[in-house]
Design a protein around this motif. Structure first.
Motif, short mmCIF file in Angstrom:
data_model
loop_
_atom_site.label_atom_id
_atom_site.label_comp_id
_atom_site.label_asym_id
_atom_site.label_seq_id
_atom_site.Cartn_x
_atom_site.Cartn_y
_atom_site.Cartn_z
N VAL A 214 -6.31 8.80 -9.16
CA VAL A 214 -6.81 7.62 -8.54
C VAL A 214 -8.01 8.25 -7.66
O VAL A 214 -8.98 6.97 -7.73
N PRO B 100 -6.01 1.91 -0.02
CA PRO B 100 -4.64 1.99 -1.62
C PRO B 100 -4.59 2.93 -1.73
O PRO B 100 -5.89 4.05 -1.57
N PHE B 101 -3.73 3.63 -2.37
CA PHE B 101 -3.19 4.53 -3.02
C PHE B 101 -2.91 5.82 -1.80
O PHE B 101 -3.56 7.00 -2.07
N ILE C 275 3.01 6.91 -5.59
CA ILE C 275 1.43 6.29 -6.21
C ILE C 275 2.81 4.99 -6.81
O ILE C 275 3.02 5.60 -8.13
N SER C 276 2.99 3.90 -6.34
CA SER C 276 3.30 2.94 -7.02
C SER C 276 4.59 3.26 -7.60
O SER C 276 5.17 2.88 -8.16
N LYS D 72 0.55 -0.89 0.52
CA LYS D 72 0.05 0.09 -0.03
C LYS D 72 0.47 1.54 0.15
O LYS D 72 1.92 1.11 0.54
N THR D 73 0.23 2.88 -0.50
CA THR D 73 0.84 3.48 -0.67
C THR D 73 1.21 4.75 0.57
O THR D 73 0.23 4.10 1.09
N THR E 204 5.96 2.26 2.22
CA THR E 204 5.24 1.68 1.95
C THR E 204 4.15 2.22 3.08
O THR E 204 5.12 2.20 4.13
N THR F 288 -5.20 -3.45 -1.54
CA THR F 288 -3.26 -3.12 -2.12
C THR F 288 -4.37 -2.08 -2.71
O THR F 288 -5.18 -2.07 -4.65
N ASP F 289 -2.67 -1.15 -3.08
CA ASP F 289 -2.68 -0.75 -4.54
C ASP F 289 -3.31 -2.09 -6.15
O ASP F 289 -3.57 -1.46 -7.07
N ARG F 290 -1.70 -3.09 -6.21
CA ARG F 290 -1.76 -3.31 -7.03
C ARG F 290 -2.99 -4.56 -7.80
O ARG F 290 -3.45 -4.19 -8.86
#
Length: 331
Positions: A267, A113-114, A65-66, A60-61, A74, A310-312
Motif C-alpha cells: 500500500v 484509502p487503505f 485491505i480490500s 475505504k478500508t 469499512t 477510494t481503495d478501488r
C-alpha cells in the motif's frame, strides 16, 4: 416560536448545563439564516451525510485491505458504529446528541484509502504535515461543494479535528466522540480479525468481557458512571488500563503481524508512486486539484487527490499509470 426555537428551548431545559446548546453555538464562518425546523447541529449532520466524501467511505478500508467477505468493516460502517456508541453515552449524560452525531459522521471524511497504511505514507511524504483528522476538516471547509465547503459550525469542526490526537476537543460531546472512536475500532477490529482467522476467541483478553457486546458495554458503562453529573468526561483507571492493554494486544497480534506489514508495504509503495507521479505531473489530476495546485501548492493538491480516493479507485489509477497492458492488435 419556530420548531427550531422550540427544540432549542427543550435543550436548555433538558440537557446538562455544561452540554453544548445549539442556540449558543459559536456559529459558522459564513453567517446563514437559521432553519425554521432544524438546529444548526442537525443541519451539519445533514450536510455531511449528503456529501460526496461521506458516500466514498463505503469503499475505504478500515483495517483489512480490500477484503473479499461482505461482513468486514469499512470506513462507513465504522462511522455508524462510532455514532451509535457515542450517542448512547451522550444521551445518558444529558449532552447534545445532535452535535455528537454531526462530529461522528464527519470525523473520517478525510481518511486515505487503505486505512492507516495510506495515512502513514502520506504523513511520511509530507514530513508529518498530513493527518486524516486535519484532512477531514479540510474536506468540510474547502473541498466539498466544488471548493466552497460545507460551512459547518465551529463546534463540529473542532470535534472532527480533535477526535484523535492528544489535544482534546473543546466540547464534552467532542471528547465523547474521541473515546467512542477508540471503543468502536478496537472492538470491531477484534470481530473482523476473528472472522479473518487471525485470532481465536480464547486468545482475546477477558478483562473487559468475554464477547463483543460485553466489551463495549463495559467501556460505555464505565464512562457513563464516571462522568455522570460532572462537567468533564472520565474513565476509571482500571478500565482505561484494560482498554490500553487490549489495544496493545491488537497491535501485537493483528495490526503489526508479518502478513499485515507485507500488505502495508504494498500500500505504501502504491501511495508513494501516486504521490511522486502527480507531484511531477500535476496537470494530469482532475481540474479541481489542478486549481488547488496553482493556488495552494502541488503537495496540498496531491494529498487532496490521493486522500479522496477510494481503495478501488486508487488501485485502478495506479494500474493505469504503472502496470503495462497487452497491445490491442485489432487497432
Amino acid at each position: 416560536m419556530t420548531i427550531r426555537e422550540r427544540v432549542e428551548e427543550q435543550e436548555v431545559r433538558l440537557l446538562a448545563p455544561y452540554a453544548a446548546h445549539a442556540k449558543d453555538s459559536l456559529g459558522r464562518d459564513v453567517p446563514e439564516e437559521p432553519c425554521v425546523v432544524r438546529t444548526c447541529f442537525q443541519r451539519d449532520t445533514d450536510r455531511i451525510i449528503h456529501s460526496k466524501a461521506f458516500r466514498r467511505l463505503k469503499h475505504k478500508t478500515q483495517v483489512f485491505i480490500s477484503p473479499e467477505g461482505d461482513h468486514f468493516r469499512t470506513r462507513l460502517t465504522h462511522t455508524l458504529e462510532v455514532s451509535q456508541i457515542a450517542r448512547t453515552m451522550v444521551r445518558a449524560l444529558r449532552l447534545n446528541e445532535d452535535l455528537t452525531e454531526a462530529i461522528c459522521m464527519g470525523h473520517d471524511l478525510g481518511h486515505t484509502p487503505f486505512g492507516h497504511s495510506g495515512e502513514r505514507e502520506l504523513m511520511a511524504l509530507t514530513d508529518g504535515r498530513f493527518s486524516h483528522n486535519r484532512q477531514s476538516v479540510r474536506v468540510v471547509e474547502k473541498i466539498e461543494k466544488d471548493g466552497n465547503g460545507l460551512n459547518l459550525t465551529k463546534e463540529v469542526r473542532d470535534g472532527i479535528l480533535h477526535h484523535s490526537g492528544e489535544i482534546p476537543a473543546q466540547t464534552l460531546e467532542g471528547k465523547i466522540v474521541h473515546l467512542a472512536d477508540r471503543i468502536a475500532y478496537i472492538n470491531h477490529d477484534i470481530d473482523d480479525a476473528l472472522r479473518a482467522g487471525l485470532l481465536r476467541e480464547d486468545e482475546i483478553p477477558k478483562t473487559l468481557g468475554t464477547c463483543h457486546s460485553e466489551r463495549i458495554n463495559t467501556l460505555v458503562m464505565d464512562i457513563i458512571h464516571a462522568s455522570d453529573g460532572k462537567p468533564e468526561i472520565h474513565m476509571s483507571e482500571e478500565v482505561r488500563d484494560a482498554m490500553l492493554d487490549l489495544r496493545g494486544f491488537m497491535f501485537r497480534h493483528v495490526y503489526r503481524i508479518p502478513v499485515a506489514l507485507r500488505e502495508e508495504e504494498k500500500v505504501r509503495r502504491m501511495v508513494r508512486q501516486l504521490f511522486e507521479y502527480y507531484s511531477e505531473n500535476p496537470d494530469e489530476m482532475p481540474n479541481e486539484f489542478r486549481i488547488t495546485a496553482y493556488s495552494e501548492g502541488i503537495e496540498t493538491a496531491v494529498c487532496d487527490y490521493i486522500a479522496g480516493m477510494t481503495d478501488r479507485y486508487a488501485i485502478a489509477v495506479h494500474s493505469e499509470l504503472f502496470i503495462p497492458k497487452a497491445w490491442d492488435h485489432s487497432i
